[in-house]
Design an enzyme around this catalytic site. Structure first.
Site, PDB file in Angstrom:
ATOM      1  N   ASP A 193     -20.414 -98.300  33.603  1.00  0.00           N
ATOM      2  CA  ASP A 193     -20.537 -99.621  34.217  1.00  0.00           C
ATOM      3  C   ASP A 193     -21.953 -99.828  34.772  1.00  0.00           C
ATOM      4  O   ASP A 193     -22.500 -98.947  35.435  1.00  0.00           O
ATOM      5  CB  ASP A 193     -19.520 -99.706  35.369  1.00  0.00           C
ATOM      6  N   GLU A 234     -21.227 -80.063  26.551  1.00  0.00           N
ATOM      7  CA  GLU A 234     -20.584 -78.785  26.882  1.00  0.00           C
ATOM      8  C   GLU A 234     -19.153 -78.771  26.362  1.00  0.00           C
ATOM      9  O   GLU A 234     -18.518 -77.728  26.298  1.00  0.00           O
ATOM     10  CB  GLU A 234     -20.520 -78.586  28.404  1.00  0.00           C
TER      11      GLU A 234
END
Ligand code: GLC
Length: 480
Positions: A193, A234
Site C-alpha cells: 500500500d 528466502e
C-alpha cells in the site's frame, strides 16, 4: 536474485478480493474470510491464477481496514487466524495463490505504538513536529493533527492513520518481522500500500509548486524494498510483491520493480485512461518501454468502476478483451467479471468512506436471487445498500448465459493462457487498436464510431456480436 523469465506473476491474472464486500458467512452484513473460502471454487472456475486480499487485520475500520491496529491478527469482523489458514489451504488446494495487503506507510491511531506515542513514549516511530508544514492530506484538509501537548503528527491520509517514520530502524525491523509472519503462514506475496510514500524528505520541507513532492518517491524508499526482496527470496515458491505507486511517471514507477526490489507495480496510467485509442496506445507503449514486466488494471476498490467510467457495458466488455490480450499480468477487481457498474446513488447517510467518494465501487457482490442482498450472506443485511435492479447481474443469473459478462471473462481466461510473446502493432484504421502476439493471435479493438473490417482468421473471443463480418464500434476481438 532468482528471477526466472517464466515466473508465475509475470503473466498472472490476479483477482482482487475486497473482504468486506465479497461474501458474508455469518449474517452480520459484512463479508468475511469464511465467506471468501466458501466461494473460492467460483474463482478457480473463473480461471484466475491468484487472489489479492485487501486488509482483514485488526482495525477500527476508519479507512476500510487500511488503518491497522495489529498487523499479526485478524479483525473479528472478518474471522480469525485459523480462518486465514483455512483460506490458504483451500486456495492452494484449488491451485490459487494468495497475496495479502501490507500497509507500511501508516498504522491505525489505535495501534499500541501510537497510543504510547500519545502518552509521550516512542514518538520517533511516527512523525511528530512542533511546527507543521503545508502538506495536505490525500483525503483533504491539513496532513497534521495537533495532540494534547501542543505538538503535531503527520497523516497523509485520515487523522486516524498516523504516518510511520521509516528513518527509524525499529520500524523497518517490525515490518520485516510482519512480512515473515505472513510468509511463514504461507501467503504467496504482498500488495504494498502507498509504496512510494514511506520515506519523507529530510527536514520535511513545504510542498512547493513545480518541485518534487517531498512525501512521495524519495530515493531512500528503495532501500526498504531491497531488504524486502531479500526476505521474499528466502522463501521457496516464487513469493512476490506488487507496489501501489501513483502520482508518478512509468520510468519512476519502474525503479520500484528493478531486479532487486519489488516484482510488479500497478499500472495507474492505464487505469486512469479514458476510452480513447490514441491515449491507450501511448500508455501501452510507454508501459512496455519502461518495463518488461507490465501490469494492467481497469478497476480497484479506490476508483470508479470502469463500466461507469467508460460509459457502457459494451465498452467494459471490449476493455476486458483488449486488456487481457496485453503482455504482462492483469489485476481484475471483484465484480469486473460481472460487469458491475459504480453505484452512484448511495444515500449520504449510508456512505462509509472517510476521505473520498469510494463507496460506489465497494458495494457487496450479488451472488444469487431476485432481491438485495442477492445471496451476499445468510441475512438481509449488507454494510452498503445494494441496488434493487441487480438481479440480472448476479453470478447465478450470468453463470448459464453464454452472452453474459461472466461467460466472456471465463472464455477470455481460458484462451489467454495460450497468449505469449511481445506485442507487435499492426497497421490499422484511425481509432482502432490492432496488434499481434506470438502464435498468430491478433487483437483488434474498435474505439471509433463506425464499423471496421474484422482481421482475417478465426474469431476466438469477441466482446459482442459481429454482424456482417464487421467489427462494430466499442467491440474487441481476438482472432487467430
Ligand atoms: C491505498 C489504498 C486505499 C487507502 C490508502 C491509505 O491507496 O488502496 O484504499 O485509503 O492507501 O491506506
Amino acid at each position: 536474485m532468482l528471477c526466472a523469465v517464466d515466473s508465475w506473476w509475470r503473466s498472472a491474472v490476479i483477482y482482487q478480493v475486497y473482504p468486506r464486500s465479497f461474501a458474508d458467512s455469518d449474517g452480520d452484513g459484512v463479508g468475511d474470510l469464511p465467506g471468501i473460502t466458501s466461494r473460492l471454487p467460483y474463482l478457480a472456475e473463473l480461471g484466475v491464477d491468484a487472489i489479492w486480499l485487501s486488509p482483514f487485520y485488526r482495525s477500527p475500520m476508519v479507512d476500510g481496514g487500511y488503518d491497522i491496529a495489529d498487523h499479526r491478527d485478524v479483525d473479528p469482523l472478518f474471522g480469525t487466524l485459523a480462518d486465514v489458514d483455512a483460506l490458504l489451504a483451500r486456495a492452494h488446494g484449488l491451485g490459487l495463490r494468495v497475496i495479502v495487503d501490507i500497509v507500511p506507510n501508516h498504522t491505525s491511531a489505535a495501534h499500541p505504538w501510537f497510543r504510547e506515542a500519545l502518552a509521550g513514549d516512542g514518538r520517533d516511530r511516527y512523525i511528530f513536529s512542533n511546527v507543521p508544514n503545508n502538506w495536505q492530506s490525500l483525503f483533504g484538509g491539513p496532513a497534521w493533527t495537533r495532540v494534547a501537548d501542543g505538538s503535531w503528527y503527520l497523516h497523509l491520509f485520515d487523522p486516524a492513520q498516523p504516518d510511520l517514520n521509516w528513518r527509524n530502524p525499529q520500524v523497518r525491523e517490525e515490518f520485516a518481522a510482519i512480512l515473515r509472519f505472513w510468509l511463514d503462514r504461507g501467503v504467496d506475496g504482498f500488495r504494498v500500500d502507498v509504496a512510494h510514500g514511506l520515506v519523507k524528505a529530510v527536514g520535511l520541507p513545504d510542498l512547493a509548486g513545480g518541485a518534487a513532492i517531498p512525501y512521495f518517491d524519495q530515493d531512500e524508499v528503495h532501500e526498504v524494498y531491497r531488504e524486502w526482496r531479500k526476505i521474499l527470496e528466502e522463501y521457496p515458491g516464487e513469493r512476490m510483491a506488487v507496489a501501489e505507486v501513483f502520482d508518478s511517471t512509468p520510468e519512476r514507477v519502474a525503479r520500484y520493480i528493478r531486479g532487486d526490489e519489488l516484482h510488479q507495480a500497478f499500472n495507474f496510467d492505464y487505469l486512469e485512461a479514458p476510452w480513447d485509442a490514441g491515449i491507450l496506445r501511448r500508455i501501452i507503449d510507454a508501459s512496455l518501454a519502461a518495463t518488461d514486466n507490465a501490469s494492467w488494471v481497469l478497476s480497484n476498490h479506490d476508483r470508479q468502476r470502469h463500466r461507469t467510467r467508460f460509459g457502457s457495458v459494451a465498452r467494459a466488455r471490449a476493455a476486458a478483451v483488449l486488456t487481457l490480450a496485453l503482455p504482462g499480468s492483469a489485476y481484475v477487481y471483484q465484480g469486473d467479471e460481472l460487469g458491475l457498474p459504480e453505484v452512484l446513488d448511495i444515500p449520504a447517510e449510508l456512505r462509509q468512506d472517510p476521505g473520498k467518494d469510494r463507496d460506489g465501487c465497494r458495494v457487496p457482490l450479488p451472488w444469487l436471487g431476485d432481491a438485495p442482498p442477492f445471496g451476499f450472506g445468510p441475512s438481509a443485511r449488507s454494510w452498503l445498500p445494494m441496488p434493487a435492479d441487480w438481479a440480472g447481474l448476479t453470478v447465478q443469473a450470468q453463470r448459464d448465459d453464454p452472452g453474459s459478462v461472466l461467460a466472456l471473462y471465463k472464455q477470455i481466461l481460458r484462451v489467454r493462457v495460450r497468449l505469449d510473446g511481445p506485442l507487435v502493432w499492426l497497421p490499422a484504421q484511425q481509432d482502432v487498436l490492432l496488434f499481434g502476439r506470438d502464435g498468430g493471435f491478433v487483437c483488434a479493438a474498435n474505439l471509433s464510431g463506425a464499423p471496421v473490417a474484422l482481421p482475417a482468421g478465426e474469431v476466438v473471443v469477441a466482446s459482442g456480436p459481429l454482424p456482417d463480418g464487421e467489427l462494430p464500434p466499442d467491440t474487441a476481438v481476438w482472432v487467430r
